[in-house]
Write an enzyme that holds these catalytic residues in place. Sequence first.
Site, PDB file in Angstrom:
ATOM      1  CG  ASP A   1     -37.881 172.195  -7.163  1.00  0.00           C
ATOM      2  OD1 ASP A   1     -38.507 173.613  -7.181  1.00  0.00           O
ATOM      3  OD2 ASP A   1     -37.266 171.823  -6.453  1.00  0.00           O
TER       4      ASP A   1
ATOM      5  CG  ASP B   1     -41.416 174.423  -4.474  1.00  0.00           C
ATOM      6  OD1 ASP B   1     -41.473 172.935  -4.453  1.00  0.00           O
ATOM      7  OD2 ASP B   1     -40.758 175.097  -4.726  1.00  0.00           O
TER       8      ASP B   1
ATOM      9  CG  ASP C   1     -36.538 182.047   1.488  1.00  0.00           C
ATOM     10  OD1 ASP C   1     -37.377 182.259   0.897  1.00  0.00           O
ATOM     11  OD2 ASP C   1     -35.434 181.299   1.144  1.00  0.00           O
TER      12      ASP C   1
END
Length: 429
Positions: A50, A52, A128
């Site tokens: 996907d 982002d 992260d």
Amino acid sequence: VIPPAEHSIQLDSISENAISVVKTICAAGYEAYLVGGCVRDLLLGLQPKDFDVATSATPEQVQKLFPNCRLIGRRFRLAHIYFRRQLIEVATFRGAANEENEKHVADDGRILRDNVYGTLDEDAIRRDLTVNALYYDVNEQTVIDLGEGVKDLEARTIKMIGDPATRFREDPVRMLRAARFSAKLQFEIEPETKGAIFELADLLENISSSRLFDETKKIFLSGYAKANYQALMDYQLFGSLFPQTQHRLDAASEGIESDKKMLDIGIHNTDLRVEQGKPVTPAFLYALLLWPEVRYKADYYHKQESMSKKQALDVAGSEVSSLQLTRTSLPRRFSLPMREIWSMQPWFEQKSKPRVNRLVCHPRFRAAYDFLLLRAEVGQADKALADWWTQIQEQEDIQELQAQSKTKNDYRSKSTHRRPRKKRRNSNH
Ligand code: ATP
Ligand code: MG
């Protein structure tokens, strides 16, 4: 900033919708970039799952630019922009917490709300992994690396940004993410990050069951279940998601080797199904992952408390699933079929014509039969019995019966009156 000539990303390998979202936001005077997994995967020559987007515009400002936009999330507010076959997720740059918003952090260091907005630089260090903190500027076609993303990508290393223990305390789900990406990309987890996972795995107990359900789906139903399962075992994280199963595997009770084998085969089959474009469901997955404990308990109730096989399975299934659902939730549309898959197993032992006819028409027959095949493969069910059920499905009269009942079921599920689902309020409390 890495110029176009020095990286491998081509504009034509990027989704047109993602490009148009970025360009629309930029045209309105804000900053916007592709970010995260898509940049990482494009640099690795993989097809992104996907796309982002990260932007300086607030979710409300983004919403004003797109009629097809919805704002979601409480803990982490996001704009979702819907296209016919695609969803583009737009996140506003996150900033560091300061005294004013200190109350967003719980006593154990967990971030409760993460809606403090910031700059691109601040956004990068809130992410992260170093390899997930890469940005792509669509207009300039440059890659922006504010940390060590490209270096770690080249070294094939999974590394937490900042101090791993602090970052895991802020959000323990990052441990599962680190394990998942190391498995998917076949990257090595850097020692300090690895050490912090072993030390802090228990913090996953504080995470909501619905978030862990989402994570469980990503781990086991997105085509990398086998590698992910191995990584969860290696980093001792599997028990945080499926404590009863972990306990049963550790206890090494009778027949445990066959349980382990069944998990391995079933998990591998899930990946094969994803690869072949076949549907996979959390119902079957949970039935599989919880089976060692369900089987153990059912066996006990059957032998020690002289319940019938069916009754023992029902009781065991109900106990095991209610405990599991406090850890990783499972919507009823999956938990009921999961329990049927277990309960139906003894029915395969009855081969009288009326019972067979009824069983083959059951909406869960196919799943329960697949489960029987797995059990037979590891010696928990009679191989000849499984073969018998395979053959019976090749008979014309059985196929006809199944076709008829399928039409009936389809008709019934379409015609039953359903109450429209209540729209959930998208508020901030
Ligand atoms: P994929 O979509 O391929 O699974 P991804 O890296 O895009 O991988 P997403 O879950 O889509 O993962 O998240 C997008 C980006 O948001 C990540 O790359 C990361 O930078 C950031 N992110 C997601 N979850 C967290 C988290 N719990 N803590 C910090 N940053 C996060
Ligand atoms: Mg993503």
